[in-house]
Write a protein that holds these residues in place. Structure first.
Motif: not given
Length: 499
Positions: A222-241, A420-424
């Motif tokens: 769940t991502v806030r677009n700070l320029q437009k002040n809107t909420i976006e939802r994005h999906t992916a197989k792998f996330v690096f924080i 454990g599953d390496g997804s994040i």
């Protein structure tokens, strides 16, 4: 109304050196993978990787005394120094590959040759440094290191530090000319420019607020677009924080069991920066001293020549400070909101164990500029207040976790937490951090993409010839690597363009 984007292979959160490194590695290994990067700020590398935020030493354990510990029997344990030096050599090889293959250009814009030195005073410390020198200088990774306790020799090495110093106290230093100054802010920008030119989507002013696992095994952000002040939802197989101090909150929101019982303690830093070019030009080295009793390792005093914004600079510090923020641009509620039911006892235990650190931080915060000048004069006896300004460095969040050493142990290194599953995977901690980014990200690849490693191995070996090997145990390879990286990365100009 929120929108949902799918069909992304990899999300990178944060545009620091770690995300830049992982993204660049993946672009070389699997160029057809779709990568999207989210950054809440307007530009790349503005937090921990920024050159003014305490991320430019080029840690190779050449001068940092806290990486070599004296054992009870008086011998010196150099295992950590060896490990960090080997990891820095991995970074050098990868950067050399990027320069040689024209992925990035003008290496002198991010790396410059610079002697690394250790400096101590007092008979006990001089004895320690002499033993440290003997232990390191016999190792091929530290070839070329010199030791001297001769004031005349030291006057030649570090005239700014020796001028005005009385000759009563024993003093000694080690010096190694193969050190470097690395501008990780500049390198980070180079890497993201390369990624941007090669199809990676970089979304600035996009703040990741939440992440959760979907029924089909993907990660939804769940991502806030700070320029437009809107909420976006994005999906992916792998996330690096890789969001610096902000990583802990997102790791907690992921809900993975590996992220439980982990807390964070923020420590800020303040540097003194010399604004007098006549003084700056009298010093050409990174000189590290010993931390005072009770001081955390990240507060080891050092006088550093730095190359920033095409200009030679001189910094002294760091002085520790405290803010409850986990990022320089973070919230005053970062610390309190990081306390969860699963880590509250871990955090309380750490607080009870580290009363000395708390006292030290309070004392540091209360220092006046004159008191900071007095500490600077321990390095530069003739330092004048009008020549120095204070600069607030970045925030560091030290990891707190339960270890074999006990509950609530404060960690002072770099930590990667992987599902454990390496997804994040999430990067936490601080020094040596940026200097070992390539090795750390190779470990992320190994843990998170084990099914691809054998397929990727030949390409990794092409980029990093020492991959899977110990340079210390392969002197011929070490010499080959050192020669090739030096030729690719290090300028030998007698008069650098810096002024």
């Amino acid at each position: 109304m929120s929108k949902r984007e799918t069909n992304t292979d990899v999300f990178l959160i944060g545009t620091g050196i770690m995300s830049a490194t992982l993204g660049t590695l993946l672009k070389e290994l699997v160029p057809d993978w779709k990568i999207t990067v989210f950054e809440k700020l307007a530009n790349t590398g503005e937090e921990s990787s920024n050159e003014w935020n305490n991320a430019g030493t080029g840690h190779a354990a050449l001068c940092e005394l806290n990486y070599t510990v004296e054992r009870p029997d008086g011998s010196i344990d150099i295992s950590k120094a060896i490990n960090i030096n080997e990891q820095f050599q991995v970074s050098m090889q990868f950067w050399s590959y990027l320069v040689n293959s024209k992925r990035i250009h003008n290496p002198k814009d991010f790396i410059m040759p610079l002697p690394h030195m250790s400096l101590v005073e007092g008979e006990e410390n001089v004895s320690f440094l002499r033993k440290r020198f003997k232990a390191l200088s016999n190792n091929p990774l530290f070839a070329g290191m010199e030791f001297s306790d001769n004031p005349e020799k030291l006057q030649d090495w570090i005239p700014l530090i020796m001028d005005g110093r009385n000759g009563n106290e024993p003093i000694a230093a080690t010096k190694i000319d193969s050190g470097t100054d690395v501008n990780f802010g500049a390198l980070t920008r180079m890497l993201f420019n390369h990624l941007d030119d090669n199809g990676v989507t970089i979304k600035y002013k996009h703040s990741v607020h939440d992440l959760k696992r979907t029924k089909d095994g993907l990660w939804e952000l769940t991502v806030r677009n700070l320029q437009k002040n809107t909420i976006e939802r994005h999906t992916a197989k792998f996330v690096f924080i890789g969001g610096g101090g902000g990583s802990l909150h997102l790791l907690q929101k992921s809900g993975i069991p590996e992220g439980k019982h982990i807390g964070g303690f923020p420590v800020s830093g303040i540097f003194m920066v010399c604004k007098n070019p006549d003084i700056v030009n009298q010093h050409h080295a990174k000189v590290y001293g010993k931390a005072k009793v009770g001081a955390p390792p990240m507060s080891v005093p050092h006088l550093d020549t730095r190359f920033i914004d095409n200009k030679k600079s001189l910094l002294f510090g760091p002085f520790a400070g405290f803010s409850p923020k986990f990022l320089k641009t973070g919230s005053m509620f970062d610390l309190i909101t990081s306390v969860k039911p699963d880590n509250i006892f871990t955090m309380l235990s750490a607080g009870a164990k580290n009363m000395g650190l708390t006292k030290y931080l309070i004392q540091q915060v209360m220092l006046s500029k004159e008191q900071r000048m007095e500490e600077l004069r321990e390095f530069i006896p003739n330092a004048k207040m009008e020549d120095w300004d204070l600069v607030v460095a970045g925030q560091r969040v030290q990891v707190i976790k339960d270890t074999d050493a006990g509950k609530g142990t404060l960690q002072f290194g770099t930590e990667v937490i992987t599902a454990g599953d390496g997804s994040i995977a999430a990067l936490l901690g601080a020094s040596p951090g940026a200097s070992t980014a390539v090795q750390v990200m190779l470990e992320v690849l190994d843990k998170c993409f084990p099914q691809h490693i054998e397929e990727w191995r030949p390409k990794i070996k092409e980029m990093i010839p020492s991959y899977g090997l110990s340079l210390m145990e392969n002197p011929a390879l070490l010499e080959e690597v050192h020669t090739s990286t030096t030729q690719s990365l290090i300028t030998t100009e007698k008069e650098p363009f810096y002024s």
